[in-house]
Write a protein that holds these residues in place. Structure first.
Motif, PDB file in Angstrom:
ATOM      1  N   UNK A 164       0.826  -1.202   0.000  1.00  0.00           N
ATOM      2  CA  UNK A 164       0.000   0.000   0.000  1.00  0.00           C
ATOM      3  C   UNK A 164       0.854   1.242   0.000  1.00  0.00           C
ATOM      4  N   UNK A 165       0.407   2.274  -0.742  1.00  0.00           N
ATOM      5  CA  UNK A 165       1.238   3.447  -0.989  1.00  0.00           C
ATOM      6  C   UNK A 165       0.639   4.721  -0.409  1.00  0.00           C
ATOM      7  N   UNK A 166       1.481   5.751  -0.379  1.00  0.00           N
ATOM      8  CA  UNK A 166       1.073   7.068   0.092  1.00  0.00           C
ATOM      9  C   UNK A 166       0.092   7.740  -0.865  1.00  0.00           C
ATOM     10  N   UNK A 167       0.038   7.283  -2.126  1.00  0.00           N
ATOM     11  CA  UNK A 167      -0.885   7.885  -3.081  1.00  0.00           C
ATOM     12  C   UNK A 167      -2.277   7.245  -3.045  1.00  0.00           C
ATOM     13  N   UNK A 168      -2.503   6.331  -2.103  1.00  0.00           N
ATOM     14  CA  UNK A 168      -3.814   5.705  -1.933  1.00  0.00           C
ATOM     15  C   UNK A 168      -4.008   4.426  -2.713  1.00  0.00           C
ATOM     16  N   UNK A 169      -3.058   4.060  -3.549  1.00  0.00           N
ATOM     17  CA  UNK A 169      -3.182   2.820  -4.316  1.00  0.00           C
ATOM     18  C   UNK A 169      -2.634   1.639  -3.518  1.00  0.00           C
ATOM     19  N   UNK A 170      -3.139   0.451  -3.831  1.00  0.00           N
ATOM     20  CA  UNK A 170      -2.519  -0.767  -3.316  1.00  0.00           C
ATOM     21  C   UNK A 170      -2.489  -1.809  -4.422  1.00  0.00           C
ATOM     22  N   UNK A 171      -1.456  -2.651  -4.349  1.00  0.00           N
ATOM     23  CA  UNK A 171      -1.138  -3.563  -5.450  1.00  0.00           C
ATOM     24  C   UNK A 171      -0.834  -4.949  -4.900  1.00  0.00           C
ATOM     25  N   UNK A 202      -3.504   8.208   1.732  1.00  0.00           N
ATOM     26  CA  UNK A 202      -2.486   7.186   2.002  1.00  0.00           C
ATOM     27  C   UNK A 202      -3.045   5.905   2.616  1.00  0.00           C
ATOM     28  N   UNK A 203      -2.502   4.772   2.164  1.00  0.00           N
ATOM     29  CA  UNK A 203      -2.809   3.476   2.756  1.00  0.00           C
ATOM     30  C   UNK A 203      -1.971   3.346   4.025  1.00  0.00           C
ATOM     31  N   UNK A 204      -2.617   3.038   5.144  1.00  0.00           N
ATOM     32  CA  UNK A 204      -1.920   2.980   6.435  1.00  0.00           C
ATOM     33  C   UNK A 204      -1.718   1.565   6.950  1.00  0.00           C
ATOM     34  N   UNK A 205      -2.475   0.599   6.411  1.00  0.00           N
ATOM     35  CA  UNK A 205      -2.332  -0.789   6.855  1.00  0.00           C
ATOM     36  C   UNK A 205      -2.921  -1.696   5.796  1.00  0.00           C
ATOM     37  N   UNK A 206      -2.341  -2.878   5.644  1.00  0.00           N
ATOM     38  CA  UNK A 206      -2.867  -3.868   4.699  1.00  0.00           C
ATOM     39  C   UNK A 206      -2.543  -5.242   5.256  1.00  0.00           C
ATOM     40  N   UNK A 207      -3.497  -6.173   5.164  1.00  0.00           N
ATOM     41  CA  UNK A 207      -3.244  -7.504   5.721  1.00  0.00           C
ATOM     42  C   UNK A 207      -4.133  -8.541   5.047  1.00  0.00           C
ATOM     43  N   UNK A 230      -7.640  -7.005   3.740  1.00  0.00           N
ATOM     44  CA  UNK A 230      -8.265  -5.803   4.289  1.00  0.00           C
ATOM     45  C   UNK A 230      -7.263  -4.660   4.263  1.00  0.00           C
ATOM     46  N   UNK A 231      -7.799  -3.433   4.128  1.00  0.00           N
ATOM     47  CA  UNK A 231      -6.972  -2.238   3.947  1.00  0.00           C
ATOM     48  C   UNK A 231      -7.542  -1.109   4.794  1.00  0.00           C
ATOM     49  N   UNK A 232      -6.669  -0.319   5.419  1.00  0.00           N
ATOM     50  CA  UNK A 232      -7.103   0.932   6.039  1.00  0.00           C
ATOM     51  C   UNK A 232      -6.413   2.088   5.350  1.00  0.00           C
ATOM     52  N   UNK A 233      -7.101   3.242   5.351  1.00  0.00           N
ATOM     53  CA  UNK A 233      -6.584   4.417   4.665  1.00  0.00           C
ATOM     54  C   UNK A 233      -6.835   5.668   5.507  1.00  0.00           C
ATOM     55  N   UNK A 234      -6.075   6.713   5.200  1.00  0.00           N
ATOM     56  CA  UNK A 234      -6.266   8.001   5.865  1.00  0.00           C
ATOM     57  C   UNK A 234      -7.579   8.666   5.474  1.00  0.00           C
ATOM     58  N   UNK A 235      -8.320   8.075   4.526  1.00  0.00           N
ATOM     59  CA  UNK A 235      -9.648   8.599   4.200  1.00  0.00           C
ATOM     60  C   UNK A 235     -10.715   8.082   5.166  1.00  0.00           C
TER      61      UNK A 235
END
Length: 470
Positions: free
Chosen positions: A335-342, A365-370, A380-385
C-alpha cells in the motif's frame, strides 16, 4: 454506511401530508450505495451505521490513542465460531508527554454478536424501518435469547519510554513482544505475568483504574541511530526478529536463549530512504521483504550478504505497508502514500510484470494492509480517508447474479458502475485509521485502531470457511 434524515419524525410528517388522505404507506425509495469522498451529504442528512451489515460490531477507547497493536494468540481454541468471544492483544500509546506512554495488555471478554442472513428481510407494508420501536424490540429479544451483554475490557499497563510507533507479539511465544519507540530504541518485553493474570481474572468484576506497572524490558537495543516503524517476528524461527529505521537500516536479531538476543551491529542496507515495513516469508525461513519511502520493495535472503536479492519499483510514491500472503506465499500486497494498493506474484518477478491486481479506490495514504489468515484471496486495507475496506480478488462482476440478487430482495439497488467488483465491504466511523489485524483464531473478525479508539468488527457478508476438524 447508509444515509438518513436528521429528524426522521419530521420527515415522516411531511411525507404523510403530501400523499393525501387515507394513505398509510410511504413510497419505497431505491437503495443507493453511498461512496465516501465522492457523494455529498445534504444539509438535512447524516450517515448512520446499518447494524444488519455486521455480525458483530463494538468500539472502545483507553485514553491516549494507540496507533499500533497486535492480537495475541491464546489457548481458547484455534478456530472459534460461536459467540460470545474473548481475545487478548497488546497496544502502545501515543501520549502527549513521553513519560506518560504505556504498553497496554488487554483482555476483551463477552464480545457479542449473531449470525444474519445475507439477504435482508423484505420491508413491511406500513413502511417501518430498522429504527422503529418494533425493530429495536426484535433486536433486543434476539440479543437476550443469545445471552448477550456488554463486552468487558480489562487492562494492564506497563510504563514505556516514548511513544510506541509499532508493536508486535511473537507468534511462537505470544507473551514476548517487541516495541519500536520514537526515542530510537527497540525493546523486547516479557508480558507473561500480565497475560496470565488477565486469563485468570473474573470478567464480571470491574477492575477500576488500572495501575501502571514499572517493568524492565528483556532487552533495549540502541543500535538504530533514529526512530523507525518496520518490525516483524519470523513465523518459522522462534525469536528471530527484524527491525528497520528511518535511516534505511535493517538489523537482524537472532535469539541466543529464550530471553536474550544477539543483534547484528552491521545493518542490511538496500533502500535509499526510510524503511517503512518488513515482512518475513511465510515459507522460507531466511527470506523477507521490505518496503521504503523510495518507492521500492526489496526481497532479501539473509544467507547471501547485506544486499537485497531483488529490488523493484513498486509505487510512484512512498510504500507504507506490505503483507505477505500466508496461504498463497507467492502473493505480496503493498500500500502506498498515493492511496493505491497492489498485489504481485513474486514468481513472475524476473520474467514479466508481476502485478496481479492494482486498485485506485482510496484517494488518501494506505496505512495498513493484511491478508486474511483464513481465505487466500481476501485482504483488508485501512486508509487516511477513514475507511477500512475488505477485498476478495477472486470476484468478478456478474450481471446475471446481480439481477438475481435484486429480485430476491425485491427492491432496486443502485450501485455505481465504477465500484470494483472485488470490493466486499466498507467500514467507517473511525478517525485517522492506522492499523488493522485479522484474528487468526476467530474467522472473519477484524480489529482496527485509530486516533479515536478501537473497533472490533465482523462483517455479515464475509463467509469464512471452517475446517471439518480442528
Amino acid at each position: 454506511m447508509v444515509r438518513s434524515i436528521k429528524n426522521p419524525k419530521k420527515a415522516k410528517r411531511k411525507n404523510k401530508g403530501a400523499k393525501g388522505e387515507g394513505s398509510s404507506t410511504m413510497p419505497s425509495m431505491p437503495t443507493k450505495v453511498w461512496r465516501p469522498g465522492v457523494d455529498q451529504i445534504e444539509e438535512d442528512e447524516e450517515l448512520q451505521c446499518d447494524p444488519s451489515a455486521y455480525n458483530s460490531l463494538h468500539a472502545f477507547h483507553v485514553g491516549w490513542p494507540c496507533l499500533s497493536f497486535d492480537i495475541v494468540r491464546d489457548s481458547l481454541g484455534m478456530v472459534r465460531s460461536e459467540f460470545p468471544h474473548s481475545m487478548f492483544f497488546v497496544a502502545g500509546t501515543q501520549a502527549e508527554k513521553s513519560a506518560w506512554n504505556t504498553i497496554g495488555v488487554f483482555k476483551m471478554s463477552n464480545i457479542s454478536g449473531k449470525r444474519r442472513e445475507l439477504i435482508p428481510v423484505k420491508p413491511s407494508a406500513d413502511g417501518s424501518d430498522m429504527d422503529s420501536d418494533d425493530s429495536d424490540s426484535d433486536e433486543e429479544s434476539d440479543d437476550e435469547a443469545n445471552g448477550s451483554k456488554d463486552p468487558v475490557l480489562q487492562l494492564h499497563q506497563i510504563a514505556h519510554e516514548g511513544c510506541v510507533n509499532r508493536i508486535r507479539a511473537m507468534t511462537q511465544s505470544p507473551h514476548i513482544c517487541a516495541s519500536w519507540a520514537d526515542t530510537g530504541h527497540v525493546q523486547v518485553w516479557d508480558l507473561s505475568s500480565h497475560l496470565n493474570a488477565l486469563a485468570e481474572s473474573d470478567a464480571s468484576v470491574n477492575q477500576g483504574t488500572p495501575t501502571i506497572h514499572k517493568q524492565a524490558p528483556l532487552l533495549k537495543f540502541g543500535g538504530h541511530k533514529v526512530e523507525g516503524y518496520a518490525i516483524d517476528w519470523s513465523p518459522l524461527v522462534a525469536g528471530r526478529l527484524l527491525t528497520g529505521d528511518c535511516n534505511s537500516c535493517i538489523h537482524l536479531w537472532e535469539p541466543s536463549s529464550g530471553t536474550t538476543w544477539n543483534v547484528d551491529k552491521n545493518p542490511l542496507v538496500g533502500h535509499a530512504a526510510s524503511v517503512e515495513d518488513i515482512q518475513w516469508s511465510p515459507t522460507e525461513a531466511d527470506v523477507f521483504a521490505s518496503c521504503s519511502v523510495d518507492g521500492h520493495i526489496a526481497i532479501w535472503d539473509i544467507r547471501s550478504g547485506k544486499s537485497p536479492a531483488a529490488s523493484f519499483k513498486a509505487h510512484d510514491a512512498d510504500v507504507n505497508v506490505i503483507s505477505w500472503n500466508r496461504l498463497a506465499s507467492c502473493l505480496l500486497a503493498s500500500g502506498s502514500d498515493d492511496g493505491t494498493f497492489t498485489v504481485r506474484d513474486l514468481r513472475r518477478l524476473k520474467i514479466e510484470d508481476p502485478t496481479v491486481a492494482h486498485f485506485t479506490y482510496h484517494k488518501h495514504p494506505i496505512t495498513s494492509i493484511e491478508w486474511s489468515p483464513h481465505e487466500a484471496s481476501t485482504l483488508a486495507v485501512t486508509s487516511s480517508d477513514n475507511q477500512l475496506t475488505i477485498w476478495d480478488l477472486s470476484l468478478e462482476r456478474d450481471a446475471e447474479e446481480e439481477a438475481d440478487f435484486r429480485a430476491k430482495i425485491q427492491e432496486q439497488v443502485t450501485a455505481p458502475e465504477d465500484l470494483p467488483p472485488q470490493l466486499l465491504f466498507v467500514h467507517q466511523g473511525q478517525k485517522d485509521l492506522k492499523e488493522l489485524h485479522w484474528h487468526a483464531q476467530i474467522p472473519g473478525m477484524i480489529v482496527s485502531t485509530a486516533a479515536d479508539g478501537f473497533n472490533i468488527l465482523m462483517p455479515s457478508n464475509i463467509q469464512q470457511p471452517l475446517p471439518s476438524e480442528v
